[in-house]
Write a protein that holds these residues in place. Structure first.
Motif, short mmCIF file in Angstrom:
data_model
loop_
_atom_site.label_atom_id
_atom_site.label_comp_id
_atom_site.label_asym_id
_atom_site.label_seq_id
_atom_site.Cartn_x
_atom_site.Cartn_y
_atom_site.Cartn_z
N ALA A 7 0.03 -1.31 -7.75
CA ALA A 7 1.51 -1.67 -7.62
C ALA A 7 2.37 -1.87 -8.72
O ALA A 7 3.47 -1.31 -8.87
CB ALA A 7 1.69 -3.16 -6.82
N ALA A 8 1.70 -2.45 -9.99
CA ALA A 8 2.38 -2.78 -11.20
C ALA A 8 2.83 -1.06 -11.84
O ALA A 8 3.82 -1.08 -12.20
CB ALA A 8 1.56 -3.34 -12.29
N LEU A 9 1.98 -0.30 -11.38
CA LEU A 9 1.94 1.20 -11.80
C LEU A 9 3.20 1.71 -11.25
O LEU A 9 4.23 2.28 -11.66
CB LEU A 9 0.63 1.90 -11.91
CG LEU A 9 0.62 3.45 -12.47
CD1 LEU A 9 0.83 3.13 -14.01
CD2 LEU A 9 -0.27 4.10 -12.03
N ALA A 10 3.04 1.53 -9.80
CA ALA A 10 4.33 2.16 -9.23
C ALA A 10 5.48 1.64 -9.62
O ALA A 10 6.75 2.36 -9.25
CB ALA A 10 3.71 2.12 -7.50
#
Lengths: 300, 300
Positions: A204-207
């Motif tokens: 999620a942090a990457l997205a």
């Protein structure tokens, strides 16, 4: 169940005043116990004394253990192992030792090797928060929770009674398990959920880097599913290193389960999909019932 | 943001009085709106009238839509698609349509195909519970939450103002997104967490069959991480069937992330492991901050 009277008038040294050690100290207040903290961080010692979490605080292990009938080791597993190796020199006359570490095989094996002057019981209260430190400590943390205890070769009857009295004093329920049994159970029910949550957080942090809206769209489901990703990395590292085979086994089985989900979705059979989803809802309901018929065992 | 005045004196038909439709009705009480429920289940209709959740209730779509300026479709995605196909016949004079479905591409495409008498906006309030049904409904469910809105080819200015007024009336914050953008974001932040939680539940339920202690040892971490597994299987099936490519993509990426975790654990390098765990904690902290600086956007 041990009577709590056995603790009255005793000196208990708590080694490490973080979330767990601090909460234990707060829960033990008012039980007629003299509490001594052994804590390296000066600001934490000052806070503990200012808020009367303990009666005394020192950075020196030898000093804190002097006169203590019971030492409670409240630290990440690696630090507990290191403390256990220092105990014979730091406390030549011995004492009763209880720990609050997250894995038990390595710790209980180290307890087995203590000199006979020590009596030792492994412990693991099944509660916690995703935030660490004395500031997050609360007296009610253990209330109604399961507190696992593990016998070592150094567990005599008195040590077991003292451990049970401590569990009773903080309002928890003792559950005696073998160390390897403990480690397999928590790999499934605690360590696997952590890694599952942490992997979800990473994705999620990457997205979120490529979408300004992702966090805005996130709701309580994401919040709860990833809560464990906030856990203390030092604690989790020591858990991973001392419970590797059981965590790996649980993770491999979980990956096979994800492959089952992928196959289900790829196939897209409406009825088969529904059956799978309904089975999960039924399992969730059964788990909630199983927890609620043991009232107070767990916050869950 | 539309003024809420636009809704005063209007008749709003809510199709489906479950958790979402029921909560919407409760949140709209006191805004000078006449509320009509269209709900097949007789007991739910009786409960809704008894508790004054709505002014009128009927099982017949045609009857409920008669005289309604706005129809809110509050059902699983499959049922919404079926309702949209029935609208032209059930409501020959047309009306404004808003839905609360969990995926948006299929629904907005169906809205695009409505006759010109209809004005339609896709909607998705980013909130919910793992329990379904009117009994779980609450007036505050939408308060402070993000309410996604999607324009269709049938979205004129009035329909958009009415949709925004509705969002404002229930205390939520509108966020206009393209349907495909919505579906990709929720695949990552909502559908993936569901399947991750459901797979975890499946493994734990299997393990619980061979251990009497597993549930006793489980704590709040497991509880929170698996909460979504209790979600309504009909809702989740429809989500899976209408957002398959995006969910599969998110799941495949997640499986790669798990492989990264497995490799980390197999290697067991203390420092590399610590760095990975600390990065997850930092990401979690950044996410919590990102949510808190938009106060009230989400319960998270």
């Amino acid at each position: 169940m041990g009577s709590m009277d056995i603790l009255v008038g005793k000196t208990v040294a708590i080694v490490g005043l973080g979330l767990m050690g601090g909460s234990l100290a707060l829960a033990l207040r008012g039980h007629g116990i003299r509490l001594v903290a052994i804590e390296l961080d000066e600001a934490t010692r000052a806070l503990a004394l200012e808020r009367r979490v303990v009666d005394e605080a020192t950075a020196v292990l030898e000093e804190g253990l002097r006169g203590a009938e019971l030492a409670v080791l409240a630290a990440p597993v690696g630090a507990i192992l290191s403390l256990l190796s220092r105990l014979p020199e730091a406390c030549p006359n011995g004492c009763i030792v209880l720990d609050l570490g997250s894995t038990k095989e390595a710790i209980v094996a180290a307890m087995d090797r203590l000199p006979p002057a020590f009596r030792a019981v492994g412990g693991h209260p099944m509660c916690g928060k995703e935030v660490a430190g004395l500031a997050a400590a609360e007296a009610g943390l253990f209330a109604g929770q399961t507190f696992i205890l593990c016998r070592s070769r150094r567990s005599d009857r008195e040590a077991q009674s003292v451990a049970e009295a401590m569990v009773a004093a903080v309002g928890a329920r003792p559950l005696w398990l073998a160390p390897d049994q403990h480690d397999r159970l928590v790999a499934q029910i605690s360590h696997l959920p952590y890694f599952v949550a942490a992997a979800l957080m990473a994705d999620a942090a990457l997205a979120a880097q490529s979408s300004d809206y992702l966090w805005q769209v996130s709701a309580s489901g994401f919040h709860d599913t990833t809560r464990l990703a906030g856990s203390d990395p030092r604690m989790m590292r020591d858990i991973a290193l001392t419970n590797r085979p059981a965590i790996l086994a649980a993770l491999l089985q979980y990956r096979r389960r994800l492959d089952e989900v992928l196959a289900l979705l790829e196939k897209g059979d409406e009825d088969v999909l529904y059956q799978w989803l309904a089975a999960r809802q039924a399992e969730h309901a059964a788990y909630v019932v199983a927890k609620s018929v043991r009232p107070g065992v767990n916050r869950g």
